[in-house]
Design a protein around this motif. Sequence first.
Motif, PDB file in Angstrom:
ATOM      1  N   PRO A 124       0.788  -1.122   0.109  1.00 16.17           N
ATOM      2  CA  PRO A 124       0.113   0.054   0.105  1.00 16.17           C
ATOM      3  C   PRO A 124       0.842   1.290  -0.104  1.00 16.17           C
ATOM      4  N   ARG A 125       0.503   2.109  -0.956  1.00 15.54           N
ATOM      5  CA  ARG A 125       1.134   3.521  -0.948  1.00 15.54           C
ATOM      6  C   ARG A 125       0.913   4.188   0.310  1.00 15.54           C
ATOM      7  N   SER A 126      -0.242   3.982   0.982  1.00 19.83           N
ATOM      8  CA  SER A 126      -0.714   4.762   2.063  1.00 19.83           C
ATOM      9  C   SER A 126       0.428   4.412   3.275  1.00 19.83           C
ATOM     10  N   ALA A 127       1.151   3.576   3.255  1.00 24.36           N
ATOM     11  CA  ALA A 127       2.300   3.118   4.323  1.00 24.36           C
ATOM     12  C   ALA A 127       3.276   4.077   4.046  1.00 24.36           C
ATOM     13  N   SER A 128       3.575   4.807   3.102  1.00 22.67           N
ATOM     14  CA  SER A 128       4.626   5.766   2.829  1.00 22.67           C
ATOM     15  C   SER A 128       4.712   6.717   4.189  1.00 22.67           C
ATOM     16  N   GLY A 129       6.016   6.661   4.818  1.00 20.46           N
ATOM     17  CA  GLY A 129       6.290   7.452   5.678  1.00 20.46           C
ATOM     18  C   GLY A 129       5.627   6.988   7.252  1.00 20.46           C
ATOM     19  N   ARG A 130       5.023   5.719   6.978  1.00 20.52           N
ATOM     20  CA  ARG A 130       4.300   5.098   8.215  1.00 20.52           C
ATOM     21  C   ARG A 130       4.832   3.937   8.715  1.00 20.52           C
ATOM     22  N   ILE A 180       6.289  -8.254   5.291  1.00 25.78           N
ATOM     23  CA  ILE A 180       5.363  -9.126   6.138  1.00 25.78           C
ATOM     24  C   ILE A 180       6.026 -10.422   6.603  1.00 25.78           C
ATOM     25  N   GLY A 181       6.016 -10.651   7.871  1.00 24.83           N
ATOM     26  CA  GLY A 181       6.468 -11.737   8.552  1.00 24.83           C
ATOM     27  C   GLY A 181       7.296 -11.435   9.938  1.00 24.83           C
ATOM     28  N   ASP A 182       7.514 -12.335  10.626  1.00 22.24           N
ATOM     29  CA  ASP A 182       7.795 -12.003  11.832  1.00 22.24           C
ATOM     30  C   ASP A 182       7.241 -11.079  12.790  1.00 22.24           C
ATOM     31  N   ALA A 183       7.834 -10.090  13.070  1.00 24.62           N
ATOM     32  CA  ALA A 183       6.976  -9.015  13.843  1.00 24.62           C
ATOM     33  C   ALA A 183       6.152  -8.117  13.169  1.00 24.62           C
ATOM     34  N   LEU A 184       6.165  -8.544  11.825  1.00 21.41           N
ATOM     35  CA  LEU A 184       5.166  -7.528  11.027  1.00 21.41           C
ATOM     36  C   LEU A 184       4.056  -8.709  10.485  1.00 21.41           C
ATOM     37  N   HIS A 235       7.128   0.015   7.904  1.00 23.12           N
ATOM     38  CA  HIS A 235       8.392  -0.143   8.159  1.00 23.12           C
ATOM     39  C   HIS A 235       8.629  -1.700   7.623  1.00 23.12           C
ATOM     40  N   ALA A 236      10.100  -1.975   7.600  1.00 18.43           N
ATOM     41  CA  ALA A 236      10.309  -3.240   7.101  1.00 18.43           C
ATOM     42  C   ALA A 236      11.445  -3.705   7.920  1.00 18.43           C
ATOM     43  N   LEU A 237      11.749  -4.957   7.907  1.00 21.35           N
ATOM     44  CA  LEU A 237      12.652  -5.559   9.019  1.00 21.35           C
ATOM     45  C   LEU A 237      14.155  -5.901   8.080  1.00 21.35           C
ATOM     46  N   VAL A 246       0.047  -9.431   9.317  1.00 21.73           N
ATOM     47  CA  VAL A 246      -0.542  -8.463   8.258  1.00 21.73           C
ATOM     48  C   VAL A 246      -1.387  -7.554   8.973  1.00 21.73           C
ATOM     49  N   ASP A 247      -1.787  -7.757  10.348  1.00 24.32           N
ATOM     50  CA  ASP A 247      -2.664  -6.970  10.855  1.00 24.32           C
ATOM     51  C   ASP A 247      -1.950  -5.678  11.439  1.00 24.32           C
ATOM     52  N   SER A 248      -0.595  -5.791  11.649  1.00 24.37           N
ATOM     53  CA  SER A 248       0.218  -4.593  11.984  1.00 24.37           C
ATOM     54  C   SER A 248       0.569  -3.925  10.683  1.00 24.37           C
ATOM     55  N   VAL A 249       0.914  -4.546   9.590  1.00 21.92           N
ATOM     56  CA  VAL A 249       1.170  -3.854   8.482  1.00 21.92           C
ATOM     57  C   VAL A 249      -0.007  -3.271   7.954  1.00 21.92           C
ATOM     58  N   GLY A 250      -1.278  -3.564   8.160  1.00 26.30           N
ATOM     59  CA  GLY A 250      -2.444  -2.978   7.939  1.00 26.30           C
ATOM     60  C   GLY A 250      -2.569  -1.613   8.783  1.00 26.30           C
ATOM     61  N   ARG A 251      -2.451  -1.724   9.968  1.00 25.36           N
ATOM     62  CA  ARG A 251      -2.601  -0.484  10.950  1.00 25.36           C
ATOM     63  C   ARG A 251      -1.648   0.479  10.595  1.00 25.36           C
ATOM     64  N   ALA A 252      -0.259   0.183  10.032  1.00 18.62           N
ATOM     65  CA  ALA A 252       0.626   0.898   9.768  1.00 18.62           C
ATOM     66  C   ALA A 252       0.163   1.859   8.441  1.00 18.62           C
ATOM     67  N   ALA A 253      -0.592   1.045   7.526  1.00 20.38           N
ATOM     68  CA  ALA A 253      -1.036   1.823   6.279  1.00 20.38           C
ATOM     69  C   ALA A 253      -2.546   2.397   6.478  1.00 20.38           C
ATOM     70  N   GLY A 254      -2.888   2.459   7.805  1.00 18.71           N
ATOM     71  CA  GLY A 254      -4.081   3.251   7.652  1.00 18.71           C
ATOM     72  C   GLY A 254      -5.271   2.510   7.246  1.00 18.71           C
TER      73      GLY A 254
END
Length: 369
Positions: free
Chosen positions: A286-292, A332-336, A294-296, A338-346
């Motif tokens: 998601p582009r909406s994750a820009s600036g919000r 996506i994986g480990d501490a990231l 992160h990756a590992l 799908v739910d946390s990735v979604g939250r970070a992307a709004g």
Amino acid sequence: MAIIDAIAAAHGARLTIDLSAIAENWRRLGAQAPHITCAAVVKADAYGCGLAKVAPVLWGAGCRTFFVAHASEGVTARSVLPEAVIYVLNGLVPGSGPALMAHALRPVLGSREELDEWAALRAETGRPLPAALHVDTGMNRLGLTISEALALAGDPIIAAAGIDLLMSHLVSAELPDEAINRRQCEGFAQIIRAYPGIPGSLANSSGCYLGDGIANDLLRPGYAIFGGNPTPGRPNPMRPVIRLEAPIAQVREVKAGDGAGYNARWIASGPRRLATLSVGYADGYPRSASGRGHALVGGVPCPIVGLISMDLVILDVTDAPAARRGGPATLIGDALDVDSVGRAAGTIGYEILTNLGSRYVRHYVGSID
């Protein structure tokens, strides 16, 4: 994996899907009510995980009833599930009846018009293919109202349309204390009583955790099968299913005042080290994750900087000594999950899963064949 393999690197990113986790998650959901049959919702290409691969695994695990959204998805499901019961959630779209009949798909009917059309088609073709009846208990999307459904109880159209399942959809099952859950359960219990002998299905993924106060004969989980948390705010009882890794295409040093990405939305506050990944919003990230988001990299959280572009993501890897050209970054994986990735992307994990792009190299592990 120390280095992304050559094939995945050539295509941008590698999506690993654990089929054994999918089977185990389905079993865990069914174990919440072991006296009730557990179905599986596999719409949207099995939540982005690949219907053709996932459906046979669920069949092998013991699932016999499946739900899709559209007739076209049902046709695909039927090609790999020749003996399964397959319901089409979005009902009898005008003109879709012959295709449903041809592939033994059962529509979820939500209006008197649909009931009449399906009953007429059954009579015309001589094929006694069943259907489900959708009763709206609070969502206000599809389905008969409770009063409409109660008025139809005992009407010959119910038998003529071959109704073999009653359905409704929970509005806020992931929030167990919401009053609407109780109201929906009470409303659906009315329907069950009015249609004796016809089983009912109300529990979605989170509904499987609402306990025994739910009138239900068929569990209908979807999202949680694919690793999403059905109990937000509590530890996820599901096994993770997907892992998304992208190779680092380039690492560079920037100085204070340098920008990164389109429109220089990010400006370095001091000397920083940046890594560019070969993945972008064309891949469904998601582009909406820009600036919000992160990756590992080497287990170190590295923020996404600048705007995510069509094919590329930039990370600040200053604190990640493992970052190097060709090395992996985990999106996506480990501490990231799908739910946390979604939250970070709004957004929500459902959108992250169902947007998984076709350009990824899909690698399936854990087959239960």
